[in-house]
Every structure is written in structure tokens, then in C-alpha cells.
Design a protein around this motif. Structure first.
Motif, PDB file in Angstrom:
ATOM      1  N   LEU A 211       0.830  -1.207   0.000  1.00 53.47           N
ATOM      2  CA  LEU A 211       0.000   0.000   0.000  1.00 53.47           C
ATOM      3  C   LEU A 211       0.869   1.264   0.000  1.00 53.47           C
ATOM      4  N   CYS A 212       1.902   1.247   0.830  1.00 49.12           N
ATOM      5  CA  CYS A 212       2.805   2.403   0.904  1.00 49.12           C
ATOM      6  C   CYS A 212       3.566   2.588  -0.399  1.00 49.12           C
ATOM      7  N   ARG A 213       4.005   1.479  -0.992  1.00 51.66           N
ATOM      8  CA  ARG A 213       4.740   1.563  -2.261  1.00 51.66           C
ATOM      9  C   ARG A 213       3.860   2.136  -3.357  1.00 51.66           C
ATOM     10  N   GLU A 214       2.638   1.637  -3.453  1.00 42.51           N
ATOM     11  CA  GLU A 214       1.732   2.093  -4.506  1.00 42.51           C
ATOM     12  C   GLU A 214       1.400   3.578  -4.378  1.00 42.51           C
ATOM     13  N   ASN A 215       1.426   4.085  -3.140  1.00 43.59           N
ATOM     14  CA  ASN A 215       1.056   5.478  -2.907  1.00 43.59           C
ATOM     15  C   ASN A 215       2.257   6.367  -2.587  1.00 43.59           C
ATOM     16  N   LYS A 216       3.478   5.796  -2.809  1.00 46.13           N
ATOM     17  CA  LYS A 216       4.724   6.551  -2.587  1.00 46.13           C
ATOM     18  C   LYS A 216       4.767   7.206  -1.205  1.00 46.13           C
ATOM     19  N   LEU A 217       4.361   6.439  -0.203  1.00 51.86           N
ATOM     20  CA  LEU A 217       4.316   6.931   1.174  1.00 51.86           C
ATOM     21  C   LEU A 217       5.529   6.407   1.931  1.00 51.86           C
ATOM     22  N   PRO A 218       6.458   7.280   2.323  1.00 54.65           N
ATOM     23  CA  PRO A 218       7.654   6.815   3.041  1.00 54.65           C
ATOM     24  C   PRO A 218       7.324   6.287   4.432  1.00 54.65           C
ATOM     25  N   ILE A 219       8.168   5.376   4.901  1.00 57.69           N
ATOM     26  CA  ILE A 219       8.028   4.791   6.236  1.00 57.69           C
ATOM     27  C   ILE A 219       9.343   5.012   6.979  1.00 57.69           C
ATOM     28  N   VAL A 220       9.262   5.495   8.201  1.00 64.03           N
ATOM     29  CA  VAL A 220      10.459   5.616   9.036  1.00 64.03           C
ATOM     30  C   VAL A 220      10.302   4.669  10.222  1.00 64.03           C
ATOM     31  N   VAL A 221      11.275   3.777  10.379  1.00 63.02           N
ATOM     32  CA  VAL A 221      11.258   2.808  11.481  1.00 63.02           C
ATOM     33  C   VAL A 221      12.359   3.198  12.454  1.00 63.02           C
ATOM     34  N   PHE A 222      12.009   3.372  13.721  1.00 60.11           N
ATOM     35  CA  PHE A 222      12.988   3.884  14.679  1.00 60.11           C
ATOM     36  C   PHE A 222      12.723   3.345  16.088  1.00 60.11           C
ATOM     37  N   ASP A 223      13.681   3.573  16.967  1.00 54.59           N
ATOM     38  CA  ASP A 223      13.583   3.156  18.366  1.00 54.59           C
ATOM     39  C   ASP A 223      12.760   4.177  19.141  1.00 54.59           C
ATOM     40  N   SER A 224      11.600   3.750  19.622  1.00 55.46           N
ATOM     41  CA  SER A 224      10.724   4.669  20.348  1.00 55.46           C
ATOM     42  C   SER A 224      10.971   4.652  21.848  1.00 55.46           C
ATOM     43  N   LEU A 225      11.850   3.763  22.310  1.00 60.04           N
ATOM     44  CA  LEU A 225      12.102   3.663  23.744  1.00 60.04           C
ATOM     45  C   LEU A 225      12.972   4.817  24.246  1.00 60.04           C
ATOM     46  N   THR A 226      13.673   5.486  23.323  1.00 57.98           N
ATOM     47  CA  THR A 226      14.475   6.657  23.685  1.00 57.98           C
ATOM     48  C   THR A 226      13.600   7.891  23.597  1.00 57.98           C
ATOM     49  N   GLU A 227      13.372   8.535  24.723  1.00 61.95           N
ATOM     50  CA  GLU A 227      12.509   9.710  24.734  1.00 61.95           C
ATOM     51  C   GLU A 227      13.074  10.803  23.835  1.00 61.95           C
ATOM     52  N   GLY A 228      12.183  11.451  23.105  1.00 67.43           N
ATOM     53  CA  GLY A 228      12.589  12.517  22.201  1.00 67.43           C
ATOM     54  C   GLY A 228      12.793  12.068  20.773  1.00 67.43           C
ATOM     55  N   ASN A 229      12.785  10.746  20.534  1.00 67.58           N
ATOM     56  CA  ASN A 229      13.058  10.256  19.178  1.00 67.58           C
ATOM     57  C   ASN A 229      11.949  10.593  18.186  1.00 67.58           C
ATOM     58  N   ILE A 230      10.710  10.632  18.654  1.00 68.76           N
ATOM     59  CA  ILE A 230       9.621  10.984  17.729  1.00 68.76           C
ATOM     60  C   ILE A 230       9.831  12.411  17.222  1.00 68.76           C
ATOM     61  N   LYS A 231      10.204  13.302  18.119  1.00 67.28           N
ATOM     62  CA  LYS A 231      10.477  14.689  17.733  1.00 67.28           C
ATOM     63  C   LYS A 231      11.655  14.754  16.773  1.00 67.28           C
ATOM     64  N   ARG A 232      12.698  13.953  17.032  1.00 68.49           N
ATOM     65  CA  ARG A 232      13.867  13.961  16.149  1.00 68.49           C
ATOM     66  C   ARG A 232      13.493  13.540  14.737  1.00 68.49           C
ATOM     67  N   VAL A 233      12.610  12.551  14.637  1.00 70.47           N
ATOM     68  CA  VAL A 233      12.184  12.091  13.313  1.00 70.47           C
ATOM     69  C   VAL A 233      11.447  13.203  12.573  1.00 70.47           C
ATOM     70  N   VAL A 234      10.496  13.864  13.232  1.00 72.71           N
ATOM     71  CA  VAL A 234       9.707  14.883  12.524  1.00 72.71           C
ATOM     72  C   VAL A 234      10.538  16.129  12.199  1.00 72.71           C
ATOM     73  N   LEU A 235      11.642  16.317  12.930  1.00 69.63           N
ATOM     74  CA  LEU A 235      12.528  17.443  12.623  1.00 69.63           C
ATOM     75  C   LEU A 235      13.528  17.097  11.519  1.00 69.63           C
ATOM     76  N   GLY A 236      13.482  15.844  11.060  1.00 67.60           N
ATOM     77  CA  GLY A 236      14.329  15.446   9.943  1.00 67.60           C
ATOM     78  C   GLY A 236      15.674  14.877  10.321  1.00 67.60           C
ATOM     79  N   GLU A 237      15.875  14.635  11.612  1.00 69.58           N
ATOM     80  CA  GLU A 237      17.142  14.037  12.036  1.00 69.58           C
ATOM     81  C   GLU A 237      17.205  12.599  11.511  1.00 69.58           C
ATOM     82  N   LYS A 238      18.359  12.207  11.035  1.00 71.01           N
ATOM     83  CA  LYS A 238      18.491  10.893  10.406  1.00 71.01           C
ATOM     84  C   LYS A 238      18.698   9.827  11.476  1.00 71.01           C
ATOM     85  N   ILE A 239      17.600   9.310  11.972  1.00 65.97           N
ATOM     86  CA  ILE A 239      17.682   8.179  12.903  1.00 65.97           C
ATOM     87  C   ILE A 239      16.824   7.050  12.352  1.00 65.97           C
TER      88      ILE A 239
END
Length: 246
Positions: A211-239
Motif C-alpha cells: 500500500l505504501c509503495r503504490e502510494n509513494k508513502l515513506p516509512i520511518v522505522v525507529f527506536d521509540s524507547l528513547t525519549e525525544g526520538n519521535i520529535k527527532r524524526v519529525v525534525l528530519g534528524e536521520k535516525i
């Protein structure tokens, strides 16, 4: 005199779909919901909502009940999957409560109609909530048996026109093999949808990836156990690892 200018980083995404597993809510417990863990997630979600990011969330129910495991106990698969869907609604309500305690308006929409406790999923209504700065949690999976909450996440992301699916996991990205079992496991920084499918990398189920491929929707997979990582992802930090078109 030298005047230093400070530039505040801005989110690279306007609207996201955050996928949380039910197991993530357990913390160190073997079952149920850890109040400490759910509060941590709520704080991270508030962080990005405060940045102006529109947040949709799909959450699993594996900390309470998983349909596939139910079949091993003699429960019919369709019945088990419906039980799992209800488990996701319980988690959605718990997360809604935790987020709203921090002052962020939140709505729960469900694929299975339960009008006493949540709104039914209506695309236009969900989009309106997001535009008004409300966090929207999508419970009940897709509303159909045999479909995982990964597929529900991909589907809802496409329906609400999200910029990205952000999948929170217990590991710091996608590896070519299980990093817990194999010390020489190689981590991908970027990987294509086709590679994920061909190499069976176990990021999300095949339907969700397709579904993601057909709609060109990127997926970011990351460690959510480290606090602040969700914010880092949305700010474009490469994690973590990003799944994109090749």
C-alpha cells in the motif's frame, strides 16, 4: 560585537501517522498497560503537536489480545481478530486519556462502531480534527479480520493524506537479520519497498508495504524507547531506517 542568531528547527512533515504496537505500552510488564510508558509516549506526542505537526495514531492490541495467538487456544480466527480489534480500542482510550491530561485535545475514531465511547471513522471528520490541532487515534484496525494494524496504519495514512508513516519499535531501525540473535546483523539507513518485500525484512506485513509503495508513502522505522526520538524524526534528524522508492 558578534550577534549570534539562533534558528529553531522546523518539522519536515506537516501531517504524520504514528504507528505504535500494543506491546510497546507494556513497558517492563508482561501484560497490560504501563502508566509510566504510556505517559512517556503522551509527552513525546505533545512535543510534536506543540510544533504544529498534525498527528494521527494507529495502535495495536498485542498487550491485551492478539487474534493469531487466540487461534492457538482454539478460538476461531475471525472471532480472535475481532477480540484483538477491541483490544486496540482499549489502548486508544488509554492513550487518549494520557495525552489529554497534558492538555492536548484528542479524538478516538474506530473502524468498529462503538458510539458510547468513540466516533466512527469518517475521513473528512478525521481531517477536520487534524486541521484544528487535535490528535486523532484510530482504533479497531481496519474493521476487518485477517488485516493487521500495520495495514490499518498504511490505510489510514493514505486516507488522511499523511506525509509519512512513522513506526515506533523496540530496535533502532531495520536490519538484514535479527540484531538480538546475530551480532553481525547489518542496519539499513535507507531501503526500498521492493527490498523489504523480496528480503522479507519483517518491517510491516506485505499488504502494508505494498500500500505504501503504490502510494509513494515513506516509512520511518525507529527506536521509540528513547525519549525525544519521535520529535527527532519529525525534525528530519536521520535516525532509524527510511523505506522509500528505489
Amino acid at each position: 560585537m558578534i550577534i549570534e542568531e539562533s534558528f529553531e528547527m522546523k518539522p519536515i512533515y506537516n501531517r504524520i501517522l504514528l504507528k505504535l504496537s500494543g506491546e510497546a505500552l507494556m513497558g517492563d510488564q508482561e501484560f497490560g498497560i504501563s502508566s509510566e510508558t504510556i505517559t512517556s509516549y503522551a509527552k513525546q506526542i505533545k512535543e510534536i503537536a506543540d510544533l504544529g505537526v498534525e498527528v494521527g495514531i494507529v495502535i495495536g492490541g498485542g498487550n491485551i489480545f492478539r487474534g493469531l495467538s487466540g487461534t492457538e487456544q482454539g478460538i476461531d480466527r475471525v472471532t480472535g481478530d475481532h477480540m484483538g480489534m477491541l483490544a486496540t480500542v482499549i489502548n486508544s482510550l488509554a492513550l487518549q486519556n494520557a495525552i489529554e491530561l497534558l492538555g492536548v485535545p484528542t479524538r478516538v475514531q474506530t473502524a468498529i462502531e462503538i458510539p458510547k465511547v468513540a466516533e466512527p471513522f469518517i475521513k473528512r471528520k478525521a481531517q477536520r480534527h487534524l486541521e484544528k490541532g487535535r490528535v486523532v487515534i484510530f482504533g479497531g484496525g481496519t474493521g476487518n479480520p485477517y488485516f493487521t494494524t500495520d495495514t490499518a496504519a498504511a490505510l489510514r495514512a493514505i486516507e488522511i493524506n499523511a506525509d509519512v508513516v512513522i513506526k515506533a519499535t523496540k530496535v533502532d531501525g531495520i536490519y538484514d537479520k535479527d540484531p538480538v540473535k546475530f551480532a553481525d546483523a547489518k542496519k539499513y539507513t535507507d531501503v526500498t519497498y521492493t527490498e523489504v518485500l523480496n528480503k522479507d525484512l519483517k518491517v510491516m506485513d506485505a499488504t502494508a508495504i505494498s500500500l505504501c509503495r503504490e502510494n509513494k508513502l515513506p516509512i520511518v522505522v525507529f527506536d521509540s524507547l528513547t525519549e525525544g526520538n519521535i520529535k527527532r524524526v519529525v525534525l528530519g534528524e536521520k535516525i532509524g531506517t527510511t523505506v522509500i522508492n528505489g
